[in-house]
Every structure is written in C-alpha cells, then in structure tokens.
Enzyme design. Structure first.
Site, mmCIF file in Angstrom:
data_model
loop_
_atom_site.group_PDB
_atom_site.id
_atom_site.type_symbol
_atom_site.label_atom_id
_atom_site.label_comp_id
_atom_site.label_asym_id
_atom_site.label_seq_id
_atom_site.Cartn_x
_atom_site.Cartn_y
_atom_site.Cartn_z
ATOM 1 N N TYR A 145 0.831 -1.211 0.000
ATOM 2 C CA TYR A 145 0.000 0.000 0.000
ATOM 3 C C TYR A 145 0.863 1.257 0.000
ATOM 4 C CZ TYR A 145 -3.817 3.140 1.477
ATOM 5 O OH TYR A 145 -4.743 4.149 1.566
ATOM 6 N N ARG A 211 -3.406 7.748 16.767
ATOM 7 C CA ARG A 211 -3.927 8.129 15.458
ATOM 8 C C ARG A 211 -4.776 9.382 15.664
ATOM 9 N NH1 ARG A 211 -0.878 4.579 14.485
ATOM 10 N NH2 ARG A 211 -1.090 2.836 13.024
#
Ligand code: UDP
Length: 310
Positions: A145, A211
């Site tokens: 990715y 995050r």
C-alpha cells in the site's frame, strides 16, 4: 462539470459522488467493487446525472464524452484489505494510476490523486508536514500500500512536469464515518462492532500508539476545496486531535454504554506508533480546517452501524 470518480463505490469515493451530485455536477463512477459496494451508491443509480461503470482501472479506461475532472480514489485502504489483496493494491496504484492519468490527459481534465498518510510510514517526526519524506519499510507487510501510493505520487508529479496537466495530490489521514464496512478491520469499525456485540475491544500491542481521526464530512469539504483550488500539493487532509487506541476504546465504550473490557493482541509489524497531520499548509492554502470532534463523529458513526446491522 462532469467528474470521473474512480473508486466511487468505496467509503470516501461514494461520499464524494453524493457531494458533487449535490453541487449540480454530473458524475461517472468507476469501481471494480473489490472493496467498494453497490450499497454505497444504490441511492444514486436512478439519477440521470449519475452513471456507474464496473471496471478495474489496472486495465485501460475508455469513457465516452467529456470529462472535466478525474478523481482517483481506487485502492483497498485498510491494512486487512491490502494484506489480502497485495498484488491488486500494487497494480491499482501503478497501472491504475497510469491509466487514470492517461484519461485525464486525453480529456484535458484536471486530476486529483487520493494519497495517504501511509507515505510517511512509521514517522520519525510529529506532526507530519508534507515536506517530510517518510520512514517506510519497502518490503514489509504494509509496503504494497505505502509504496503503491508513493509510486502514484511520483507518477502524478511526472505528468504534472511533463504534460502540464493540472494535478493535485491529497494525503488523507485516518478517516471514519458511515459506509465504512463493519468488518474492514480498521480500528473505528472494529471497536464499534465489538461494542455493539458487547465483546471486548481488541487492542493491538499496548494500545499506546496514536492516530488522529477525521470525520468523513470534514474530509469531503477539504477534498472539494482542493479540487477548486490552484494548488498541486501534496496537501495533508485529516484531523490533528491525537488519541491513543486505549483512549479511543474508552470513548467508544462510553458512547455505547458498555463496560471497557480489553483483549490484547500482538501489534502488527510496521504498525506506525504515532500519526498526526500538520495542517498549516491546508489551512493557509485552502482556508480549510476540520470541525467535527471525535465524540460527535463517533455518535453519527455508531448510529449508522446500528442501522445497517438491523
Ligand atoms: N488497532 C487496534 N485494534 C483493532 C484494530 C486496529 O488496536 O481492532 C490499532 C492498529 O494496530 C493501529 C491503529 O489501531 O495502530 C489504527 O489501525 P487502523 O487499521 O484503523 O489504521 P492504520 O492507521 O493502521 O492504517
């Protein structure tokens, strides 16, 4: 305008289809449905200004009629999905982006590439500015990715420099909201799914990794500002409020009124320890800043998951 939204049946792409239709544009939506779903666009199928074509952009793209903008959101994007489809992920980022740029060039359209904060890898600086080159393992489990998006960015810059196409690159940080798949493996749908099933939250590693979570509506507004801007980017889009995974689990347990029970699992390899966007450039160039705080966005997302589970 007539927009070609590639990956338009996915989580972010389908919200973008809705937004551009609402603004009065025509939308051609392309998706091979590998991780996207017709459920996300079914409400638009009868709209005369909307057209869906099932197509894998790793193969050449043919679209009749004019296209004014090409927006490339095609790719598996959750760690579970791209680990399951590593070759498809590399193909869509390389051959797919090449084909998408090809159609933008042929149609003299502007081009927007949805890149990702994953290009920063496991960052050594925080928050991450666009000028940071990243810390990516080129052969690790996430490399299919990360490197495919980094290659996409390189291709887009080559088209900008060589063919003078009006290209834009956005780097999307963790985003959540309605139309995520409950089983896509990302932390927000996982925790909400677990809360609704009243089973323990799965915490990978110690849960102290961070995050920053952006609600989908904020992201879509940011993307629109980029589309209508003169900038080429790359530009970070996300929310700068940073949370540990334990903090997120606490928040979801409170909002779902379930006790906080944790089940610890091994930390996946190369899982970034921190992630937080520096939004100075987005703020200055686009006059954009996210507005929805995590609690409010989670409430809407929990409602959605309750609704689709019925
Ligand atoms: N994570 C977790 N429990 C889960 C799913 C994910 O603790 O059930 C962690 C994961 O290890 C990562 C963070 O949550 O550190 C965000 O993971 P996600 O897959 O949502 O996205 P990423 O930012 O890693 O691409």
């Amino acid at each position: 305008m007539r927009a070609l939204i590639i990956g338009g049946a996915g989580f972010v792409g389908s919200h973008l289809c809705d937004f551009l239709l609402d603004k009065g544009h025509n939308v051609v939506c392309l998706d091979n449905l590998i991780t996207g779903s017709l459920d996300n666009i079914s409400h638009n199928l009868k709209n005369k200004r909307f057209k869906f074509i099932k197509h894998d952009i790793s193969k050449p793209i043919k679209i009749s009629g004019r296209i004014d903008m090409v927006l490339n959101f095609a790719s598996p994007a959750s760690p579970i999905d791209y680990s399951k489809y590593p070759i498809e992920t590399l193909k869509v980022g390389s051959l797919g982006t090449l084909n998408a740029l090809g159609i933008a060039r042929a149609k003299k359209a502007r081009f927007l590439m949805a890149s990702t904060s994953e290009v920063y890898g496991d960052p050594k600086v925080s928050p991450q500015k666009e000028s940071y080159w990243g810390n990516v393992n080129p052969i690790g489990l996430r490399s299919c990715y990360d490197e495919s998006k980094r290659f996409s960015e390189a291709l887009v810059m080559a088209y900008l420099r060589t063919h003078k196409i009006d290209t834009k690159i956005i780097r999307i940080f963790n985003t959540y909201g309605p139309r995520m798949r409950i089983n896509d493996g990302r932390v927000v749908p996982n925790f909400i799914g677990q809360a609704l099933k009243k089973i323990p939250f799965t915490i990978y590693g110690k849960g102290d990794q961070t995050r920053s979570f952006c609600y989908i509506d904020d992201l879509i507004l940011g993307i629109y500002r980029v589309i209508i801007s003169r900038i080429h980017g790359p530009v970070n889009l996300g929310n700068p409020s940073e949370f540990t995974m334990i903090e997120l689990a606490k928040l979801v347990s409170g909002l779902c009124s379930v006790p906080l029970k944790l089940k610890y699992k091994p930390l996946p390899k190369d899982d970034p320890k921190i992630r937080r966007p520096d939004l100075s450039y987005a703020k200055a160039a686009l006059k954009w800043y996210p507005k929805v705080d995590l609690k409010d966005g989670l409430i809407k997302t929990i409602e959605y998951f309750k609704y689709v589970q019925k």
